[in-house]
Structures are given as structure tokens and as C-alpha cells.
Design an enzyme around this catalytic site. Structure first.
Site, PDB file in Angstrom:
ATOM      1  N   CYS A   2       5.207  13.546  10.124  1.00  0.00           N
ATOM      2  CA  CYS A   2       5.697  13.179  11.438  1.00  0.00           C
ATOM      3  C   CYS A   2       4.509  13.246  12.389  1.00  0.00           C
ATOM      4  O   CYS A   2       3.478  13.817  12.067  1.00  0.00           O
ATOM      5  CB  CYS A   2       6.754  14.169  11.923  1.00  0.00           C
ATOM      6  SG  CYS A   2       8.136  14.346  10.786  1.00  0.00           S
ATOM      7  N   ARG A  27       2.486   7.782  10.973  1.00  0.00           N
ATOM      8  CA  ARG A  27       2.926   9.018  10.319  1.00  0.00           C
ATOM      9  C   ARG A  27       4.432   9.029  10.069  1.00  0.00           C
ATOM     10  O   ARG A  27       4.951   9.917   9.394  1.00  0.00           O
ATOM     11  CB  ARG A  27       2.558  10.233  11.186  1.00  0.00           C
ATOM     12  CG  ARG A  27       1.083  10.347  11.500  1.00  0.00           C
ATOM     13  CD  ARG A  27       0.808  11.589  12.312  1.00  0.00           C
ATOM     14  NE  ARG A  27       1.079  12.791  11.527  1.00  0.00           N
ATOM     15  CZ  ARG A  27       0.240  13.344  10.683  1.00  0.00           C
ATOM     16  NH1 ARG A  27      -0.941  12.818  10.514  1.00  0.00           N
ATOM     17  NH2 ARG A  27       0.569  14.412  10.008  1.00  0.00           N
ATOM     18  N   TRP A  73       9.307  11.084  10.327  1.00  0.00           N
ATOM     19  CA  TRP A  73       9.444  10.525   8.973  1.00  0.00           C
ATOM     20  C   TRP A  73      10.336  11.520   8.245  1.00  0.00           C
ATOM     21  O   TRP A  73       9.900  12.597   7.855  1.00  0.00           O
ATOM     22  CB  TRP A  73       8.071  10.415   8.307  1.00  0.00           C
ATOM     23  CG  TRP A  73       8.102   9.637   7.043  1.00  0.00           C
ATOM     24  CD1 TRP A  73       8.061   8.277   6.908  1.00  0.00           C
ATOM     25  CD2 TRP A  73       8.161  10.156   5.722  1.00  0.00           C
ATOM     26  NE1 TRP A  73       8.111   7.941   5.583  1.00  0.00           N
ATOM     27  CE2 TRP A  73       8.170   9.059   4.843  1.00  0.00           C
ATOM     28  CE3 TRP A  73       8.212  11.443   5.184  1.00  0.00           C
ATOM     29  CZ2 TRP A  73       8.224   9.212   3.457  1.00  0.00           C
ATOM     30  CZ3 TRP A  73       8.272  11.595   3.811  1.00  0.00           C
ATOM     31  CH2 TRP A  73       8.271  10.487   2.964  1.00  0.00           C
ATOM     32  N   ASN A  99       6.271  19.175  12.339  1.00  0.00           N
ATOM     33  CA  ASN A  99       5.831  18.313  11.244  1.00  0.00           C
ATOM     34  C   ASN A  99       5.640  19.220  10.039  1.00  0.00           C
ATOM     35  O   ASN A  99       4.874  20.173  10.102  1.00  0.00           O
ATOM     36  CB  ASN A  99       4.508  17.639  11.655  1.00  0.00           C
ATOM     37  CG  ASN A  99       3.809  16.970  10.488  1.00  0.00           C
ATOM     38  OD1 ASN A  99       4.449  16.525   9.550  1.00  0.00           O
ATOM     39  ND2 ASN A  99       2.494  16.884  10.568  1.00  0.00           N
ATOM     40  N   GLY A 100       6.348  18.934   8.945  1.00  0.00           N
ATOM     41  CA  GLY A 100       6.214  19.779   7.755  1.00  0.00           C
ATOM     42  C   GLY A 100       7.575  20.090   7.161  1.00  0.00           C
ATOM     43  O   GLY A 100       8.575  19.460   7.513  1.00  0.00           O
ATOM     44  N   GLU A 484      -1.269  -1.822 -14.218  1.00  0.00           N
ATOM     45  CA  GLU A 484      -1.363  -1.439 -12.803  1.00  0.00           C
ATOM     46  C   GLU A 484      -2.778  -1.720 -12.279  1.00  0.00           C
ATOM     47  O   GLU A 484      -2.949  -2.191 -11.150  1.00  0.00           O
ATOM     48  CB  GLU A 484      -0.973   0.038 -12.642  1.00  0.00           C
ATOM     49  CG  GLU A 484      -1.129   0.629 -11.259  1.00  0.00           C
ATOM     50  CD  GLU A 484      -0.337  -0.079 -10.153  1.00  0.00           C
ATOM     51  OE1 GLU A 484       0.494  -0.937 -10.455  1.00  0.00           O
ATOM     52  OE2 GLU A 484      -0.612   0.214  -8.974  1.00  0.00           O
ATOM     53  N   LYS A 488      -3.681  -4.214  -9.185  1.00  0.00           N
ATOM     54  CA  LYS A 488      -4.453  -3.782  -8.004  1.00  0.00           C
ATOM     55  C   LYS A 488      -5.563  -4.775  -7.723  1.00  0.00           C
ATOM     56  O   LYS A 488      -5.808  -5.138  -6.584  1.00  0.00           O
ATOM     57  CB  LYS A 488      -5.082  -2.386  -8.226  1.00  0.00           C
ATOM     58  CG  LYS A 488      -4.166  -1.206  -8.168  1.00  0.00           C
ATOM     59  CD  LYS A 488      -3.620  -0.864  -6.800  1.00  0.00           C
ATOM     60  CE  LYS A 488      -2.380  -1.576  -6.460  1.00  0.00           C
ATOM     61  NZ  LYS A 488      -1.103  -1.291  -6.924  1.00  0.00           N
ATOM     62  N   GLU A 491      -4.062  -8.302  -6.472  1.00  0.00           N
ATOM     63  CA  GLU A 491      -3.374  -8.383  -5.178  1.00  0.00           C
ATOM     64  C   GLU A 491      -4.299  -8.210  -3.978  1.00  0.00           C
ATOM     65  O   GLU A 491      -4.044  -8.775  -2.937  1.00  0.00           O
ATOM     66  CB  GLU A 491      -2.152  -7.442  -5.106  1.00  0.00           C
ATOM     67  CG  GLU A 491      -2.416  -5.981  -5.206  1.00  0.00           C
ATOM     68  CD  GLU A 491      -1.138  -5.138  -5.262  1.00  0.00           C
ATOM     69  OE1 GLU A 491      -0.049  -5.617  -4.926  1.00  0.00           O
ATOM     70  OE2 GLU A 491      -1.252  -3.961  -5.647  1.00  0.00           O
ATOM     71  N   HIS A 507      -3.749 -11.365 -30.239  1.00  0.00           N
ATOM     72  CA  HIS A 507      -2.776 -12.455 -30.299  1.00  0.00           C
ATOM     73  C   HIS A 507      -2.898 -13.392 -29.102  1.00  0.00           C
ATOM     74  O   HIS A 507      -1.925 -14.029 -28.724  1.00  0.00           O
ATOM     75  CB  HIS A 507      -1.363 -11.876 -30.398  1.00  0.00           C
ATOM     76  CG  HIS A 507      -1.212 -10.975 -31.582  1.00  0.00           C
ATOM     77  ND1 HIS A 507      -1.093 -11.450 -32.865  1.00  0.00           N
ATOM     78  CD2 HIS A 507      -1.223  -9.624 -31.678  1.00  0.00           C
ATOM     79  CE1 HIS A 507      -1.013 -10.429 -33.708  1.00  0.00           C
ATOM     80  NE2 HIS A 507      -1.097  -9.305 -33.001  1.00  0.00           N
ATOM     81  N   LYS A 606       4.590  -5.193   2.423  1.00  0.00           N
ATOM     82  CA  LYS A 606       4.774  -3.827   1.948  1.00  0.00           C
ATOM     83  C   LYS A 606       6.175  -3.633   1.399  1.00  0.00           C
ATOM     84  O   LYS A 606       6.399  -2.945   0.421  1.00  0.00           O
ATOM     85  CB  LYS A 606       4.505  -2.860   3.109  1.00  0.00           C
ATOM     86  CG  LYS A 606       4.537  -1.400   2.732  1.00  0.00           C
ATOM     87  CD  LYS A 606       3.333  -1.060   1.886  1.00  0.00           C
ATOM     88  CE  LYS A 606       3.460   0.252   1.170  1.00  0.00           C
ATOM     89  NZ  LYS A 606       2.658   0.264  -0.065  1.00  0.00           N
TER      90      LYS A 606
HETATM   91  C1  G6P Z   1       5.777  -5.168  -2.839  1.00  0.00           C
HETATM   92  C2  G6P Z   1       4.586  -4.276  -2.538  1.00  0.00           C
HETATM   93  C3  G6P Z   1       4.192  -3.522  -3.806  1.00  0.00           C
HETATM   94  C4  G6P Z   1       5.369  -2.743  -4.340  1.00  0.00           C
HETATM   95  C5  G6P Z   1       6.579  -3.649  -4.567  1.00  0.00           C
HETATM   96  C6  G6P Z   1       7.824  -2.835  -4.850  1.00  0.00           C
HETATM   97  O1  G6P Z   1       5.394  -6.168  -3.717  1.00  0.00           O
HETATM   98  O2  G6P Z   1       3.508  -5.050  -2.084  1.00  0.00           O
HETATM   99  O3  G6P Z   1       3.135  -2.624  -3.499  1.00  0.00           O
HETATM  100  O4  G6P Z   1       5.015  -2.130  -5.552  1.00  0.00           O
HETATM  101  O5  G6P Z   1       6.853  -4.408  -3.394  1.00  0.00           O
HETATM  102  O6  G6P Z   1       8.132  -2.112  -3.712  1.00  0.00           O
HETATM  103  P1  G6P Z   1       8.986  -0.805  -3.685  1.00  0.00           P
HETATM  104  O7  G6P Z   1       9.031  -0.412  -2.242  1.00  0.00           O
HETATM  105  O8  G6P Z   1      10.350  -1.186  -4.195  1.00  0.00           O
HETATM  106  O9  G6P Z   1       8.333   0.196  -4.549  1.00  0.00           O
END
Ligand code: G6P
Length: 611
Positions: A2, A27, A73, A99-100, A484, A488, A491, A507, A606
Site C-alpha cells: 500500500c 503500490r 492493495w 502498509n504490511g 517461459e 519472455k 514478448e 522431431h 497486463k
Molecule cells: C497477459 C499478460 C501476461 C500474463 C497473461 C495471463 O498476456 O501480458 O503477462 O501471463 O496475461 O494473465 P493473468 O493475470 O491471468 O496471470
């Protein structure tokens, strides 16, 4: 996480606090609140963002020269007006922003309820406010004495600013675990979670240390320890631009979030692992653990990086809980008329808790009678509200679109679930359970160590920044990590990359390998180590450039690979948590060198709330 801002001086506090809160919204932004003192206190609170609070406050002419604000948050209690801060004690003498997490809040609450004190919110913060008030009244103490005494009874983390309405010429602040910085002005003083709300007024700051208590008047500042010993404040000059501080000195949120992972993982297991490592207690699963342990199938649904975490979950549940697992893209699952039998468990993994396909998959599974469990980061988001039970990752807000700390904290939760069920079923012995937990507790420290490859990752990024393609390979637990790593890279740097199970390379992808093809092989020492050495030989025989992620001190792969990045040794169950770190760093540096917008890559979002 927060955000907190406090002001005491001669200026109107309201504008200073609202502007400061906007800077702290990274935050948390699920609800916000403000307390102003002008003879009497006035409190404004609302669900939503600081701009919603501002709209509300602007309808009133009330202002004061003392005040404090909070952007939340949520951790304890859903985001709503009642749970928003400031929280006020039962007699109204203490107003608190926090906050905490107060970890022993349930015990304290029970004790206070036993004394007839009633609670209005579900927050741990109200428990603290009431505890302070309780000792204040019972002991006939000063506000400072009551706050000190109460904090000595509190376990957990806090950054606190407190107003006592009966001693309204001062703000009280206290820190343990959560950050607080005092801005020292001329006839005025400030307090905030970071320096961004302060820099435009003063460059002189005092960073509070854990167990510090500050008594802040407009022209006087007293610093004490929680044991009431006086300490000399150490004033520092700020040398940072606002933009930099926002990211706590990191160039990008993604970078900050990569480096935050030791803390994030620690927060994920904090309060859930017994101090003697003899057990794991996932409070959110309390009512469903027995059902989970008897289930015949677990179906994991997720998207993006969360789906990769789910793949690791498959390895973990099958090995440690001996329950068959299917991992599904939520978008496919929801349109496939999937077979879900009574007693099957569906686990939805989502950082945001809002991804439309995952949410729809949850609703479908519920409709078919499955028990649905959520693993989410954002408290009070849609998926946790739909699911029957769940576990929050407590990673803190993730702002960079490319997910990093969400992944490692999701895997941490999956591991804890798998171990707890395995132990309950008697598959894991007490000794092995303890060994796994002890290793889990050591992971934040090992990630700190893994992060030390940062400079080497930058050097490698310089070599490979202009590549058009990259292949990522791994086996077993390290196969999802390879996927993964590839995600990364693509993207944020827009380089085509594929993650593949290393043996499957024969294959198809092997046809792509020549002297221009970088092949990232995730080859830390685990159960599949000997096999992946053969795969490296196959790549080298075709002149591919091998970047290997290896366990510290691995002399065998060092001789075969073109480049290596080392991570500390760990148990196989946790190998993914460490091996993913160099991959995050490598993609981050490549994207920066290519001039890409790391935090907001093109075409991505996001939180994907459309299907
Ligand atoms: C979007 C974001 C990814 C994330 C995916 C799933 O594509 O850019 O970073 O992994 O959504 O999002 P979630 O909030 O469901 O983990």
C-alpha cells in the site's frame, strides 16, 4: 503493498497528500482514504483509485494542516470503503494508516473481542488501532506510550502513520518490514512510503529503520526505538529524479520486479510455513484440502505465463501428491466441452485474477460441479471471488507487462500445495516434508545469488541482441522454464523464440540449428541432467550456439557450451524457480539494448479482460 503519505506543517495538507498518493498508486489502487485534522478529524474513504477519492474530497471545503492518506492493495478484507484506510479505533482516539500485514491479528482480535471491543472492518489494521486504544485507556498512557506498548505485542510487518486526536500536534510513524521515509522541511515535515511525494518540497530525508518509532511535529522530530531508546536521526540528501524513485532506482518496472523476487517469494510463504519447518498451512485451502487430497484428477487452467506456472504444477502435483494433472489453456478448455467428473479439482492460476478466458473457465468448471481453487495475486479480483477457495501469492503489484515475480510466486504456491497434500496423504514422510520446507525457505537467498549473473546476462545480451530467432530447451521441470524463457524474449524484444522439450528437438526444431542459431539450454543439475547433456552434444554437432543455464560449479557443461550462466544448487522441485532468473535477465537486457518499451510492449496488456 500500500502507499502512505503524511503531512504536518502550515500549508493545507489535502492537496499535498492527494498528489503524493497519486505517485504511490503503483503500490496499490483498489481503495483510498484520507484523514485531515483541523481541531476535529475528518475522514474520507472510498473504493477505487486516488482520483475517485479526490472527486469525493473536492466536494467538501474541509482542509487542515495535519493529515495522512493511503492507497490500498488489499490483503485482509476485500477492497471496499469499510476496509479502506485510515482505520479508526473504537473510541475514535487513534486514526491509523498501515502498509504490511499484522500476522498475529486473529489472536489479538480474539483477545480484544473478549474485552467487548467490536470491529467494523475485516482488516488487520483495525485490530492494531483497537489494540493501541485499548492499552491507551487501560493503562492511562500517553499516545506514544500506548503505540510503543502495542507495537511490542505485534508480529508481522508494518509501515504506520498514526494520529491521536487528543495529541493532534504530531504524527506518529513506525516501521518494521514496510518502507517509510521522513521528509525534513522548514517548519513542516512529511512522511511517505517512498520519497516521490516528498521530493518537490524537500531533498532532506530520513529513512526509518525497522523497529523505529518517529514522533513528527511541524518543527521537531524525535526518533526512538521500539524499546523507547532515543536515536539520532540520520538526515540524507536525496539525489534522485521522481521517475527513478517510482521504480525504486530501477530503470524499468520489469527490472525492479525481477530483483524483487527474493522478497516476493518470502512474502508468499511468510506466515504459511511453520517456524520449525514441520508444516505448511495454507489458510485459504483449509476447508478443501481433504477433498483435494482425495481427488482423482486436477485440471489446471490459465493463460500466458500463468499457464507455464501451471505446467510446473503438473510436475509438482504428480510427483509429490500423486494426483494426475491436466494443464489447459483456459481459452481452449472453455470451448471444448471438457470432461469433468465429480471430485475433480480445477485450479485457476492468474496474476490479475481478471483474465477473461480464465474467469470463463472457472465459471464453466463450477457449472459442471467441480471444486474450483484460485491462485491469484490481486486480492478481491474476479477469479478469487468466483472460486470455492484459494491462495493469494502476495507478490505485490506487478506493473511490467512481462510477468516475472508472478510466475515464481505462483510456482511457490503450487509447490506448497503439492507438498501439503502429499504429506496429508502419507506420500511424503515427515522428514522429507521438513527437508522440502527447509529448502523452500532457503529459496529467496538462492535467488539473490542467482541474480548475481546480471552483468553476465548483459554481456550475452550484447552478443545476441540482433538475432532473429532463438530456441529454448529444457527437460522435466525445466521444460516449462524453457517455454517461459522463450515467451519472455518474444514478448518484450520481438524476437521469435520457441520453447521446446529438449528431446523433442529431434522431431523438428533441430532442422533450424546452424551457426547462427542461439540455443538456450536450461540444464541445471536435476533428474534429467544426464539426458540433457546428450541434447547439448546434438546441438554442438550442428554448430548451434549454446547458452546453458547450469548449476554452480558444473564443469562438464562448461566445457561443452559456448556460454554459461550459473545458479545455486537446489532440490529438483525448486529448480525452475532458480533457472528462470537468468532467462528473465537475458530477455530484459536484450529488449533494452534493442530500444524496446520493456514495461509496455506493443500489442500486449497486463490484464487481458477480453477473450
Ligand atoms: C497477459 C499478460 C501476461 C500474463 C497473461 C495471463 O498476456 O501480458 O503477462 O501471463 O496475461 O494473465 P493473468 O493475470 O491471468 O496471470
Amino acid at each position: 503493498m500500500c502507499g502512505i503519505v503524511g503531512y504536518i506543517g502550515s500549508k493545507p495538507a489535502r492537496e499535498i497528500i492527494l498528489t503524493g498518493l497519486k505517485r504511490l498508486e503503483y503500490r496499490g489502487y483498489d481503495s483510498a482514504g484520507l484523514a485531515l485534522m483541523n481541531g476535529e478529524p475528518r475522514i474520507f474513504k472510498c473504493k477505487g483509485r486516488v482520483k475517485d477519492l479526490e472527486e469525493m474530497v473536492n466536494k467538501s471545503p474541509f482542509d487542515g494542516n495535519i493529515g495522512m492518506g493511503h492507497t490500498r492493495w488489499a490483503t485482509h478484507g476485500e477492497p471496499n470503503e469499510l476496509n479502506a484506510h485510515p482505520q479508526v479505533s473504537f473510541k475514535g482516539n487513534f486514526i491509523v494508516v498501515h502498509n504490511g500485514i499484522i500476522e498475529n491479528y486473529l489472536r489479538l482480535k480474539k483477545h480484544l473481542e473478549g474485552r467487548g471491543i467490536e470491529f467494523k472492518s475485516q482488516t488487520d489494521t483495525e485490530v492494531l488501532a483497537n489494540l493501541i486504544e485499548h492499552v491507551y485507556i487501560e493503562g492511562d498512557l500517553t499516545a506514544e506510550q500506548a503505540i510503543t506498548l502495542a507495537l511490542n505485542r505485534v508480529e508481522g510487518a508494518y509501515g504506520l502513520v498514526i494520529i491521536c486526536t487528543k495529541e493532534a500536534d504530531r504524527l506518529f510513524a513506525a516501521k518494521k518490514g514496510s518502507p517509510l521515509v521522513i521528509g525534513v522541511g522548514d517548519g513542516e515535515n512529511f512522511i511517505a512510503s517512498d520519497a516521490t511525494p516528498i521530493v518537490e518540497y524537500t531533498q532532506r530525508v530520513i529513512y526509518l529503520n525497522d523497529d523505529d518509532i518517529a514522533i513528527i511535529k511541524k518543527d521537531e522530530l524525535i526518533l526512538k526505538t521500539i524499546r523507547s531508546e532515543r536515536i539520532k536521526p540520520e538526515v540524507k540528501e536525496l539525489d534522485l529524479k521522481i521517475g527513478e524513485i517510482d521504480k525504486e532506482g530501477f530503470a524499468h518496472f520489469m527490472q525492479k520486479e525481477i530483483f524483487e523476487q527474493p522478497r516476493a517469494i518470502h512474502d508468499t510463504f511468510r506466515g504459511r510455513v511453520l517456524p520449525d519447518h514441520s508444516g505448511i498451512m495454507l489458510g485459504g485451502l483449509h476447508n478443501v484440502l481433504e477433498t483435494m487430497s482425495q481427488s482423482e484428477k486436477i485440471i489446471i487452467v490459465a493463460c500466458g505465463t500463468s499457464w507455464h506456472a501451471g505446467l510446473l504444477g503438473e510436475y509438482l502435483f504428480e510427483e509429490y501428491s500423486r494426483i494426475p494433472v491436466e494443464v489447459e489453456y483456459a481459452s481452449e478448455f472453455r470451448y471444448r466441452n471438457p470432461i469433468i467428473n465429480k471430485g475433480d479439482i480445477v485450479i485457476a492460476i492468474s496474476q490479475s485474477g481478471e483474465t477473461a478466458d480464465t474467469l470463463a473457465a472457472v465459471k464453466l468448471a463450477k457449472g459442471k460441479g467441480a471444486k474450483v481453487i484460485g491462485i491469484c495475486n490481486v486480492v478481491g479480483s474476479s477469479i478469487p471471488r468466483e472460486t470455492d477457495a484459494g491462495v493469494y501469492t502476495h507478490a505485490g503489484p506487478e506493473i511490467g507487462v512481462a510477468s516475472t515475480k508472478a510466475f515464481t510466486t505462483q510456482v511457490t504456491v503450487l509447490a506448497m500445495m503439492a507438498f501439503e497434500i502429499g504429506h496429508l496423504k502419507g506420500i511424503i514422510s515427515d522428514d522429507y516434508y521438513r527437508e522440502l520446507i527447509t529448502e523452500l525457505v532457503s529459496i529467496p537467498g538462492k535467488i539473490e545469488k542467482a541474480l548475481e549473473v546480471n552483468d553476465q546476462a548483459l554481456e550475452l545480451a550484447k552478443i545476441f541482441q540482433d538475432t532473429h530467432n532463438a530456441l529454448y530447451l529444457g527437460r522435466g521441470y525445466l521444460f516449462p522454464v524453457a517455454m517461459e524463457g522463450a515467451l519472455k524474449l518474444k514478448e518484450i524484444s520481438y524476437i521469435h523464440a520457441e520453447g521446446y522439450p529438449a528431446a523433442e528437438m529431434k522431431h523438428g526444431p533441430i532442422a533450424l540449428i546452424d551457426e547462427n542459431m542461439p540455443v538456450v539450454v536450461v540444464a541445471t543439475r536435476d533428474d534429467t541432467y544426464d539426458k540433457i547433456i546428450n541434447n547439448i552434444q546434438e546441438i554442438k554437432a550442428r554448430k548451434g550456439k549454446v547458452i546453458a543455464i547450469v548449476t554452480e560449479g558444473d564443469e562438464i557443461i562448461k566445457k561443452m557450451a559456448d556460454y554459461i550462466l550459473e545458479v545455486p544448487e537446489t532440490l529438483t522441485a525448486f529448480s525452475g524457480l532458480l533457472a528462470v532468473i537468468p532467462l528473465q535477465l537475458l530477455s530484459y537486457h536484450i529488449a533494452v539494448l534493442r530500444g524496446c518499451n520493456v514495461d509496455q510492449p506493443r500489442n500486449l496488456a497486463k490484464s487481458v479482460t477480453v477473450e
